[in-house]
Design an enzyme around this catalytic site. Sequence first.
Site, PDB file in Angstrom:
ATOM      1  N   ASP A 120      45.163  46.168  96.466  1.00 52.11           N
ATOM      2  CA  ASP A 120      44.183  47.253  96.338  1.00 52.11           C
ATOM      3  C   ASP A 120      44.466  48.007  95.040  1.00 52.11           C
ATOM      4  O   ASP A 120      44.534  49.231  94.994  1.00 52.11           O
ATOM      5  CB  ASP A 120      44.273  48.186  97.557  1.00 52.11           C
ATOM      6  N   LYS A 141      52.230  60.853 104.177  1.00 50.61           N
ATOM      7  CA  LYS A 141      51.034  60.032 104.363  1.00 50.61           C
ATOM      8  C   LYS A 141      50.922  59.664 105.836  1.00 50.61           C
ATOM      9  O   LYS A 141      51.835  59.077 106.414  1.00 50.61           O
ATOM     10  CB  LYS A 141      51.119  58.775 103.501  1.00 50.61           C
TER      11      LYS A 141
HETATM   12  P1  ADP Z   1      44.833  55.572 101.162  1.00 43.49           P
HETATM   13  O1  ADP Z   1      45.557  54.456 101.843  1.00 43.49           O
HETATM   14  O2  ADP Z   1      44.054  56.406 102.097  1.00 43.49           O
HETATM   15  O3  ADP Z   1      44.045  55.117  99.977  1.00 43.49           O
HETATM   16  P2  ADP Z   1      46.798  56.590  99.260  1.00 43.49           P
HETATM   17  O4  ADP Z   1      48.230  56.306  99.510  1.00 43.49           O
HETATM   18  O5  ADP Z   1      46.119  55.764  98.237  1.00 43.49           O
HETATM   19  O6  ADP Z   1      46.000  56.552 100.654  1.00 43.49           O
HETATM   20  O7  ADP Z   1      46.642  58.121  98.871  1.00 43.49           O
HETATM   21  C1  ADP Z   1      45.374  58.737  98.712  1.00 43.49           C
HETATM   22  C2  ADP Z   1      45.399  59.768  97.574  1.00 43.49           C
HETATM   23  O8  ADP Z   1      46.388  60.754  97.826  1.00 43.49           O
HETATM   24  C3  ADP Z   1      45.778  59.147  96.235  1.00 43.49           C
HETATM   25  O9  ADP Z   1      44.648  58.667  95.544  1.00 43.49           O
HETATM   26  C4  ADP Z   1      46.432  60.304  95.522  1.00 43.49           C
HETATM   27  O10 ADP Z   1      45.453  61.137  94.935  1.00 43.49           O
HETATM   28  C5  ADP Z   1      47.091  61.093  96.637  1.00 43.49           C
HETATM   29  N1  ADP Z   1      48.524  60.715  96.784  1.00 43.49           N
HETATM   30  C6  ADP Z   1      49.032  59.777  97.618  1.00 43.49           C
HETATM   31  N2  ADP Z   1      50.374  59.694  97.509  1.00 43.49           N
HETATM   32  C7  ADP Z   1      50.737  60.612  96.597  1.00 43.49           C
HETATM   33  C8  ADP Z   1      52.011  61.025  96.040  1.00 43.49           C
HETATM   34  N3  ADP Z   1      53.181  60.479  96.429  1.00 43.49           N
HETATM   35  N4  ADP Z   1      52.008  62.016  95.116  1.00 43.49           N
HETATM   36  C9  ADP Z   1      50.837  62.590  94.719  1.00 43.49           C
HETATM   37  N5  ADP Z   1      49.628  62.237  95.194  1.00 43.49           N
HETATM   38  C10 ADP Z   1      49.559  61.279  96.131  1.00 43.49           C
HETATM   39 MG    MG Z   2      44.605  54.450  98.172  1.00 46.08          MG
END
Ligand code: ADP
Ligand code: MG
Length: 387
Positions: free
Chosen positions: A229, A124
């Site tokens: 959130d 991320k």
């Molecule tokens: P943001 O802060 O931009 O909302 P997130 O951490 O919520 O970022 O991640 C955005 C999207 O990426 C999630 O809705 C999910 O679909 C995917 N995602 C994030 N982390 C994971 C993970 N560890 N495994 C699988 N999908 C993930």
């Molecule tokens: Mg998110």
Amino acid sequence: MKLDTRAMRHLASEDWRVLTAVEMGSKNHEIVPTPLIERISRLRGGANGVHRSISALAKVGLIARVKEAKYDGYRLTYGGMDYLALHTYSARKEIYSVGTRIGVGKESDIMVVADNSGVQRVLKIHRLGRISFRTVKSNRDYLKNRSSGSWMYLSRLAAMREYAFMKALQNEGFPVPEPLGQSRHTVLMSLIDAFPLRGISSVPDPASLYADLIALILRLAKHGLIHGDFNEFNLLIKEVKTSKKNSETNEEEEAIDLVPILIDFPQMVSMDHRNAEMYFDRDVACPFFKDAKKLVAKDGATRLDATAAASGFSKKMAKDLEVAMREQIESRGEGAGSDEEEYDESDDESEDDEDGASEPVVIGGIGAEEAQEEPLAEDAGKLKVDG
Ligand code: ADP
Ligand code: MG
């Protein structure tokens, strides 16, 4: 401003040294003067070619010349910080190749990467300040006139905080991705093989899933935490095979359990926060904060809300980040579901299909030297943050 690994292979070790020098110089200078870049690069072993490297790095956008400056100088870009983070993960043998982007938040990129043995993981990348907020809110006054450097600094804080919370939650047995590493504005975690609740059109037993989700919120509250959130994008629903007794035949039958996995933690707040009730009620979408408050630290539950402070956060750092995160969440508008419509990709230099993202890009072994570890949290506090 998305991850573009194309230039990574072409960087010479001298270029990496100069890129690292610009990052080190940024600790005390918003614009790093060229003579300082030279000095730090030489200290780190080089003799010549600093200028050649500076041009090479600026050409591929890893550093940017700041023109209006009184003196000749450069700043690190998000692209440059991406490379330094990948370099660090590669040296730690935590990432070997970078695959496709699976998620685009307004202010993050979610990449699938693989380690040296081919196991897929999620990287991320926080990118605060990427969007220009369209809604005018009071938070903006606090955030406006932020330089790109200070947005990048806040992104580092967001990543540090997210990693700290993910670790703390994992230690308490919460259903979260496994935190695997952290560098600069990025967090490395396990890939959850599941879809966000948002994309699931029907569940066999909504009442039971709902009860599980409320239980999760209350369990967080017990440890002093509000997610901040809690929505259908930040809950991944995993299908887990179990067996259940059929009440009529009394025989064991295969069944599928839906297990919610919680993600996305940089905006977590304490149950003691002055606006805790507002944050809590927004997460729950019905007000019972006062009942939840009674649960805090019940049954000897460990408080996790001091986690961020314990990982080197000053009050000022926490406040800056909180305002930025709140702005990000609120600017999504009602329903919190307009990510895709609102995020304008026109800033991105290249389209998905142009960057060969379908083929993983190997980054393992790139750069002859040890990757430079990033400054420690104490050092990070010295970064210049305006506002
Ligand atoms: P943001 O802060 O931009 O909302 P997130 O951490 O919520 O970022 O991640 C955005 C999207 O990426 C999630 O809705 C999910 O679909 C995917 N995602 C994030 N982390 C994971 C993970 N560890 N495994 C699988 N999908 C993930
Ligand atoms: Mg998110």
